[in-house]
Design an enzyme around this catalytic site. Sequence first.
Site, short mmCIF file in Angstrom:
data_model
loop_
_atom_site.label_atom_id
_atom_site.label_comp_id
_atom_site.label_asym_id
_atom_site.label_seq_id
_atom_site.Cartn_x
_atom_site.Cartn_y
_atom_site.Cartn_z
N HIS A 259 -20.40 36.89 47.22
CA HIS A 259 -19.84 38.15 46.71
C HIS A 259 -19.22 37.92 45.35
CE1 HIS A 259 -17.64 41.96 46.62
NE2 HIS A 259 -18.51 42.35 47.52
N ASP A 310 -23.04 43.19 54.21
CA ASP A 310 -24.43 43.45 54.61
C ASP A 310 -24.96 42.48 55.65
OD1 ASP A 310 -24.85 45.66 52.92
OD2 ASP A 310 -24.98 44.31 51.21
N1 COA Z 1 -27.60 32.52 48.35
C1 COA Z 1 -27.71 31.36 47.70
N2 COA Z 1 -26.96 31.06 46.63
C2 COA Z 1 -26.08 31.97 46.20
C3 COA Z 1 -25.92 33.20 46.84
C4 COA Z 1 -26.72 33.46 47.96
N3 COA Z 1 -26.62 34.61 48.62
N4 COA Z 1 -24.97 33.91 46.22
C5 COA Z 1 -24.55 33.16 45.19
N5 COA Z 1 -25.22 31.99 45.20
C6 COA Z 1 -25.04 30.89 44.25
C7 COA Z 1 -25.84 31.11 42.99
O1 COA Z 1 -27.13 30.61 43.08
C8 COA Z 1 -25.01 30.42 41.98
O2 COA Z 1 -25.23 29.04 42.11
P1 COA Z 1 -25.36 28.12 40.79
O3 COA Z 1 -24.03 28.25 40.10
O4 COA Z 1 -25.65 26.77 41.34
O5 COA Z 1 -26.47 28.71 40.00
C9 COA Z 1 -23.57 30.67 42.46
O6 COA Z 1 -23.67 30.88 43.87
C10 COA Z 1 -22.92 31.86 41.82
O7 COA Z 1 -23.79 32.99 41.95
P2 COA Z 1 -23.81 34.22 40.97
O8 COA Z 1 -25.10 34.93 41.11
O9 COA Z 1 -23.39 33.81 39.60
O10 COA Z 1 -22.62 35.06 41.53
P3 COA Z 1 -22.49 36.59 41.41
O11 COA Z 1 -21.07 36.91 41.46
O12 COA Z 1 -23.24 37.17 40.28
O13 COA Z 1 -23.25 37.03 42.74
C11 COA Z 1 -24.04 38.30 44.49
C12 COA Z 1 -22.80 37.91 43.67
C13 COA Z 1 -23.57 39.25 45.59
C14 COA Z 1 -25.03 39.02 43.59
C15 COA Z 1 -24.68 37.03 45.11
O14 COA Z 1 -23.76 36.38 45.95
C16 COA Z 1 -25.96 37.34 45.86
O15 COA Z 1 -27.03 37.41 45.27
N6 COA Z 1 -25.86 37.54 47.21
C17 COA Z 1 -27.02 37.92 47.98
C18 COA Z 1 -27.24 39.42 47.86
C19 COA Z 1 -26.24 40.21 48.64
O16 COA Z 1 -25.93 39.89 49.78
N7 COA Z 1 -25.75 41.29 48.02
C20 COA Z 1 -24.80 42.16 48.66
C21 COA Z 1 -23.47 42.05 48.01
S1 COA Z 1 -22.25 42.99 48.89
#
Ligand code: COA
Length: 373
Positions: A259, A310
């Site tokens: 998140h 989710d």
């Molecule tokens: N699975 C695997 N790795 C994940 C992950 C996941 N669900 N969520 C984050 N990470 C990892 C990223 O790969 C990244 O790793 P790195 O630094 O080695 O590249 C790190 O954690 C940070 O991720 P980042 O995308 O920069 O964080 P964010 O704040 O932009 O992401 C989300 C937030 C929600 C977009 C992300 O956690 C995600 O894609 N989750 C899955 C989708 C989801 O469940 N969305 C609903 C949100 S309520």
Amino acid sequence: MKVATKGLEDVIVADSEICYIDGEKGILSYRGYPIEQLGDNATFEEVIYLLWHGKLPNRAELDAFNKELASVRELPKPVLDLITSAPPEAHPMDVLRTAVSALAFYDPEVEVPSREANLRKAARLVAQTPTIIAAFNRSRNELPIVEPMKDKSLAENFLYMLAGQEMMPVLTRVLDVCLVLHADHDLNASTFAARVAVSTLADIYCGVTAAIGTLKGPLHGGANTRVMEMLIEIGELEKVEDYIHNLLDKKGRVMGVGHRVYKTMDPRARILKQYSKWMSEHGCGPLWYSMLTKIEEMMHNEKGLDPNVDFYSASVYYCMGVPLDLYTALFAMSRMAGWTAHILEQLSDNRLIRPITDYKGPLNKRFVPIDNR
Ligand code: COA
């Protein structure tokens, strides 16, 4: 020197009195009420009222509000025709986005900007969203459309319109809790989209249409469907470990985990986990819940990431018999309350939302006539 904040992470763009999140401690409250108390005690209708008015309704206020919502559930006939003429393979979020946008044609108050008129429009939007979702699901399955009831809760009425018969009260309560938990979440991407749209003084329908489109993405509300698709694809508890390792090795994302704001388990996921467990013990079987807890443990231990809203909601909806591709639409059905609360707040002290980029491209290039390029 100004530097860009990619993804607007941690950027504060407004003062708000609607929703408080402490991402480090895993705290969420609406208008000061902890989500755990609302999940245990409040109905969705009470929560909508709370989000819009800043206070819980008393008995008379809630009765009047329930009546208002029940009286505006029916869709204008042309909007119903639009829904039933959509191709059955259309994504329910696309149908919802288009139908909600079309509601504006038939709302005589669409251009009336007062708070009172916006509250009435918000009530119509919250009340009509379930009717749209249920009508499309019936129509694509070639089933007769079920008219909304005039005297039931939003959750009860939605399940009735979806199934064509009244559902067990316990399922209604589970859905009601899901609606309470999804109702608002501060300035998430779709709520921000709604606030940006209305900050131009475009009408409320523009705001919620932008929000629905934004919610659809798999990094936002689209994740719940993907969680269930993943569980079905894995199929067996014994295959979870290999599947997740394989996905992570390929730098893939496990849906429903991680998140932007929470650095610990999302408090809504903690509550939904209990419901997922309960459903697994009451008719749904242990498979989905055991797979989810295994994935949760792996992601926590290996990546330091925890479930978001989710994750467990996917299995709850599945156990309720909701079609997979409707999960995000159910999220929208609830979040309509939060989107409209934020729209009302934005308009109460509006300033055009217009950030800037940090331009990195070339400057002072000379225009070259087309035949010389
Ligand atoms: N699975 C695997 N790795 C994940 C992950 C996941 N669900 N969520 C984050 N990470 C990892 C990223 O790969 C990244 O790793 P790195 O630094 O080695 O590249 C790190 O954690 C940070 O991720 P980042 O995308 O920069 O964080 P964010 O704040 O932009 O992401 C989300 C937030 C929600 C977009 C992300 O956690 C995600 O894609 N989750 C899955 C989708 C989801 O469940 N969305 C609903 C949100 S309520």
